[in-house]
Design an enzyme around this catalytic site. Structure first.
Site, PDB file in Angstrom:
ATOM      1  N   LYS A   1       0.868  -1.180   0.000  1.00 20.56           N
ATOM      2  CA  LYS A   1       0.000   0.000   0.000  1.00 20.56           C
ATOM      3  C   LYS A   1       0.906   1.231   0.000  1.00 20.56           C
ATOM      4  O   LYS A   1       2.060   1.151   0.436  1.00 20.56           O
ATOM      5  CB  LYS A   1      -0.871  -0.003   1.271  1.00 20.56           C
ATOM      6  CG  LYS A   1      -2.124   0.805   1.160  1.00 20.56           C
ATOM      7  CD  LYS A   1      -3.300   0.000   0.651  1.00 20.56           C
ATOM      8  CE  LYS A   1      -4.536   0.878   0.510  1.00 20.56           C
ATOM      9  NZ  LYS A   1      -5.689   0.143   0.024  1.00 20.56           N
TER      10      LYS A   1
ATOM     11  N   GLY B   1     -25.741   2.356   2.531  1.00 18.64           N
ATOM     12  CA  GLY B   1     -24.825   3.005   1.592  1.00 18.64           C
ATOM     13  C   GLY B   1     -25.102   2.608   0.159  1.00 18.64           C
ATOM     14  O   GLY B   1     -25.061   1.428  -0.192  1.00 18.64           O
TER      15      GLY B   1
ATOM     16  N   GLY C   1     -23.419   3.860  -2.597  1.00 17.37           N
ATOM     17  CA  GLY C   1     -22.330   4.404  -3.412  1.00 17.37           C
ATOM     18  C   GLY C   1     -22.006   3.442  -4.531  1.00 17.37           C
ATOM     19  O   GLY C   1     -22.866   2.703  -5.020  1.00 17.37           O
TER      20      GLY C   1
ATOM     21  N   VAL D   1     -20.398   0.627  -4.654  1.00 17.79           N
ATOM     22  CA  VAL D   1     -20.619  -0.800  -4.396  1.00 17.79           C
ATOM     23  C   VAL D   1     -22.092  -1.069  -4.090  1.00 17.79           C
ATOM     24  O   VAL D   1     -22.718  -1.943  -4.699  1.00 17.79           O
ATOM     25  CB  VAL D   1     -19.731  -1.294  -3.224  1.00 17.79           C
ATOM     26  CG1 VAL D   1     -20.019  -2.755  -2.916  1.00 17.79           C
ATOM     27  CG2 VAL D   1     -18.261  -1.108  -3.558  1.00 17.79           C
TER      28      VAL D   1
ATOM     29  N   TYR E   1     -24.832   0.504  -4.710  1.00 16.80           N
ATOM     30  CA  TYR E   1     -25.804   0.665  -5.790  1.00 16.80           C
ATOM     31  C   TYR E   1     -25.754  -0.507  -6.763  1.00 16.80           C
ATOM     32  O   TYR E   1     -26.790  -1.041  -7.165  1.00 16.80           O
ATOM     33  CB  TYR E   1     -25.580   1.996  -6.527  1.00 16.80           C
ATOM     34  CG  TYR E   1     -26.854   2.494  -7.153  1.00 16.80           C
ATOM     35  CD1 TYR E   1     -27.719   3.318  -6.437  1.00 16.80           C
ATOM     36  CD2 TYR E   1     -27.237   2.101  -8.427  1.00 16.80           C
ATOM     37  CE1 TYR E   1     -28.919   3.737  -6.973  1.00 16.80           C
ATOM     38  CE2 TYR E   1     -28.438   2.519  -8.982  1.00 16.80           C
ATOM     39  CZ  TYR E   1     -29.271   3.341  -8.247  1.00 16.80           C
ATOM     40  OH  TYR E   1     -30.468   3.759  -8.778  1.00 16.80           O
TER      41      TYR E   1
HETATM   42  P1  NAD Z   1     -18.722   5.422  -2.093  1.00 16.22           P
HETATM   43  O1  NAD Z   1     -18.056   6.596  -1.474  1.00 16.22           O
HETATM   44  O2  NAD Z   1     -19.017   5.429  -3.547  1.00 16.22           O
HETATM   45  O3  NAD Z   1     -20.121   5.126  -1.356  1.00 16.22           O
HETATM   46  C1  NAD Z   1     -20.328   5.183   0.009  1.00 16.22           C
HETATM   47  C2  NAD Z   1     -21.777   5.626   0.202  1.00 16.22           C
HETATM   48  O4  NAD Z   1     -22.100   5.521   1.565  1.00 16.22           O
HETATM   49  C3  NAD Z   1     -22.035   7.064  -0.207  1.00 16.22           C
HETATM   50  O5  NAD Z   1     -23.147   7.125  -1.085  1.00 16.22           O
HETATM   51  C4  NAD Z   1     -22.326   7.768   1.114  1.00 16.22           C
HETATM   52  O6  NAD Z   1     -23.259   8.834   0.991  1.00 16.22           O
HETATM   53  C5  NAD Z   1     -22.866   6.634   1.943  1.00 16.22           C
HETATM   54  N1  NAD Z   1     -22.781   6.816   3.383  1.00 16.22           N
HETATM   55  C6  NAD Z   1     -21.725   7.282   4.096  1.00 16.22           C
HETATM   56  N2  NAD Z   1     -22.020   7.282   5.406  1.00 16.22           N
HETATM   57  C7  NAD Z   1     -23.271   6.780   5.523  1.00 16.22           C
HETATM   58  C8  NAD Z   1     -24.143   6.539   6.616  1.00 16.22           C
HETATM   59  N3  NAD Z   1     -23.768   6.796   7.870  1.00 16.22           N
HETATM   60  N4  NAD Z   1     -25.362   6.027   6.366  1.00 16.22           N
HETATM   61  C9  NAD Z   1     -25.769   5.779   5.115  1.00 16.22           C
HETATM   62  N5  NAD Z   1     -24.988   5.998   4.030  1.00 16.22           N
HETATM   63  C10 NAD Z   1     -23.764   6.498   4.234  1.00 16.22           C
HETATM   64  O7  NAD Z   1     -17.827   4.165  -1.698  1.00 16.22           O
HETATM   65  P2  NAD Z   1     -17.802   2.721  -2.376  1.00 16.22           P
HETATM   66  O8  NAD Z   1     -16.745   2.694  -3.409  1.00 16.22           O
HETATM   67  O9  NAD Z   1     -19.190   2.302  -2.700  1.00 16.22           O
HETATM   68  O10 NAD Z   1     -17.268   1.847  -1.153  1.00 16.22           O
HETATM   69  C11 NAD Z   1     -18.115   1.521  -0.073  1.00 16.22           C
HETATM   70  C12 NAD Z   1     -17.311   0.725   0.958  1.00 16.22           C
HETATM   71  O11 NAD Z   1     -16.782  -0.448   0.322  1.00 16.22           O
HETATM   72  C13 NAD Z   1     -16.113   1.459   1.539  1.00 16.22           C
HETATM   73  O12 NAD Z   1     -15.918   1.031   2.858  1.00 16.22           O
HETATM   74  C14 NAD Z   1     -14.950   0.960   0.664  1.00 16.22           C
HETATM   75  O13 NAD Z   1     -13.719   1.049   1.356  1.00 16.22           O
HETATM   76  C15 NAD Z   1     -15.367  -0.479   0.453  1.00 16.22           C
HETATM   77  N6  NAD Z   1     -14.794  -1.098  -0.743  1.00 16.22           N
HETATM   78  C16 NAD Z   1     -15.037  -0.582  -1.979  1.00 16.22           C
HETATM   79  C17 NAD Z   1     -14.507  -1.203  -3.114  1.00 16.22           C
HETATM   80  C18 NAD Z   1     -14.800  -0.683  -4.497  1.00 16.22           C
HETATM   81  O14 NAD Z   1     -14.557  -1.406  -5.480  1.00 16.22           O
HETATM   82  N7  NAD Z   1     -15.337   0.528  -4.647  1.00 16.22           N
HETATM   83  C19 NAD Z   1     -13.709  -2.345  -2.982  1.00 16.22           C
HETATM   84  C20 NAD Z   1     -13.483  -2.881  -1.703  1.00 16.22           C
HETATM   85  C21 NAD Z   1     -14.040  -2.238  -0.592  1.00 16.22           C
END
Ligand code: NAD
Length: 371
Positions: free
Chosen positions: A82, A182, A184, A186, A188
């Site tokens: 990392k 959430g 976001g 993932v 969605y």
């Molecule tokens: P993102 O930022 O796109 O989405 C996160 C969503 O959570 C946002 O829409 C935000 O408004 C919402 N949110 C934040 N706090 C909240 C709360 N208290 N209540 C309700 N909603 C809330 O992030 P992402 O890329 O979708 O990742 C989500 C999680 O998955 C993170 O922990 C990330 O580290 C993990 N992750 C993501 C990936 C990836 O491919 N994107 C891979 C491995 C792990």
């Protein structure tokens, strides 16, 4: 004043820690390579306004170790690494800074491969790419694999299928109530899988627009942000924040399964034991959210979406293997996942020692010489 080497030693047996500094472009970064037994260390670059160098070092040591475990359980020929860049991602990003960082990555000759992470994006990785081929997660136009989150969501869904099989001996989510925190990248993408499999889904997000979009696109119900964790449901899918499973929340959780994409869902390791005692099946986060990592791994070979999707399907078996160890050894699933990772690394290290008489490293199926 913290003691640098004591701190490094305390946070695990890292193979290499590289401090990157370039005063002309304002670069202050640290790259940590935790373990390369299984292959080159892959992990994203996080840009964050750390309050101290010590905090940045602790974060990179912790995150790189986490990547070793994640890749090992995912069955990938990758090690854990990392990088962190110290700075404000909103105001301090420049092309020169990322290119200077890329020169450091290049100097590691493929032992560390970077990608985007919190605070960095595809454009930043393309700046890095101008200095080194040792970067993944670049755009499709440059031969990369693009956004990893659909693959992460697909993997979470596979982990959820393995969880309902384990807990209810069910082959699908048909009729199961699933609460998604959430919406976001993932969360969605996860909705389409859940609704498609016949689940009854309830969602929430701090962003009202995302909730409205989900309501209009899918047949889902909505819960308040402070209620979702405690929904009456079979499955809780945390897809927003870390540390949401803690002393305060766990006693109020009604779900029988917790399986979601968010990283570091357990506030502390001991919370895995608390969930076990309550009879709640916890699908360890790093086991089920490895789909994005699998996708970039395929990018390192020759990218094929089909192959990336079939790799993410293995998450069903990986989660099942973790549940099996947990039952056989009567340990929480988060501890079982760590054991599975450590056993694979130990076995491969031993195999190398037997066959070569030395700890010779092949990089598996990766065509590293071509990059
Ligand atoms: P993102 O930022 O796109 O989405 C996160 C969503 O959570 C946002 O829409 C935000 O408004 C919402 N949110 C934040 N706090 C909240 C709360 N208290 N209540 C309700 N909603 C809330 O992030 P992402 O890329 O979708 O990742 C989500 C999680 O998955 C993170 O922990 C990330 O580290 C993990 N992750 C993501 C990936 C990836 O491919 N994107 C891979 C491995 C792990």
């Amino acid at each position: 004043m913290y003691k640098l080497f004591d701190l490094i030693e305390k946070h695990g047996e890292h193979e290499e820690v590289v401090v990157c500094y370039n005063k002309h472009v304002g670069l202050k970064a640290i790259i940590a390579v935790h373990n390369t037994t299984l292959g080159p260390a892959l992990g994203g670059t996080r840009m964050w306004n750390y309050t101290s160098d010590e905090d940045a070092l602790i974060d990179v040591l912790r995150l790189s170790k986490g990547m070793t475990y994640k890749a090992a359980v995912a069955g990938l020929n990758l090690g854990g690494g990392k990088a962190v860049i110290i700075g404000n991602p909103k105001t301090q990003k420049t092309e020169a800074l990322f290119r200077a960082f890329g020169q450091y990555v290049h100097s590691m000759n493929g032992r560390y491969i970077t990608a985007e992470d919190v605070g960095t994006d595809v454009r930043n990785m393309e700046w890095v790419y101008t200095e080194t081929p040792w970067v993944t997660g670049i755009s499709r136009a440059l031969g990369g694999s693009g956004d990893p989150s659909p693959f992460t969501a697909h993997g979470v869904f596979m982990g959820m299928k393995a969880s309902v099989k384990e807990k209810f001996n069910a082959d699908s989510l048909k009729g199961m109530r699933v609460a998604v925190q959430g919406l976001g990248h993932v969360g969605y993408h996860l909705l389409a899988h859940l609704v498609g499999d016949g689940a009854e889904v309830v969602v929430t997000d701090l962003d009202g627009e995302k909730v409205k979009k989900a309501e209009s696109e899918f047949n889902v119900k909505v819960a308040a942000t402070d209620k979702i964790l405690f929904s009456e449901c079979e499955v809780l899918a945390p897809c927003a924040l870390g540390a949401i499973l803690n002393d305060e929340t766990i006693p109020k959780v009604k779900a029988k399964i917790i399986c979601g994409g968010a990283n570091n869902q357990l506030a502390e390791t001991r919370h895995g034991q608390v969930l076990k005692e309550l009879g709640i099946l916890y699908a360890p986060d790093y086991v089920v959210n490895a789909g994005g990592l699998m996708n970039v791994f395929v990018e390192l070979e020759t990218y094929s979406k089909k192959r990336a999707l079939s790799k993410t399907e293995t998450i069903f078996d990986n989660a099942t293997a973790v549940f099996q160890i947990s039952k056989e050894e009567n340990i929480p699933t988060n501890v079982a996942a760590d054991r599975l990772a450590e056993r694979r690394i130990e076995q491969i290290a031993r195999l190398r020692a037997i066959h070569t008489g030395q700890n010779h490293r092949t990089f598996g199926t990766l065509k590293v010489e071509n990059r």
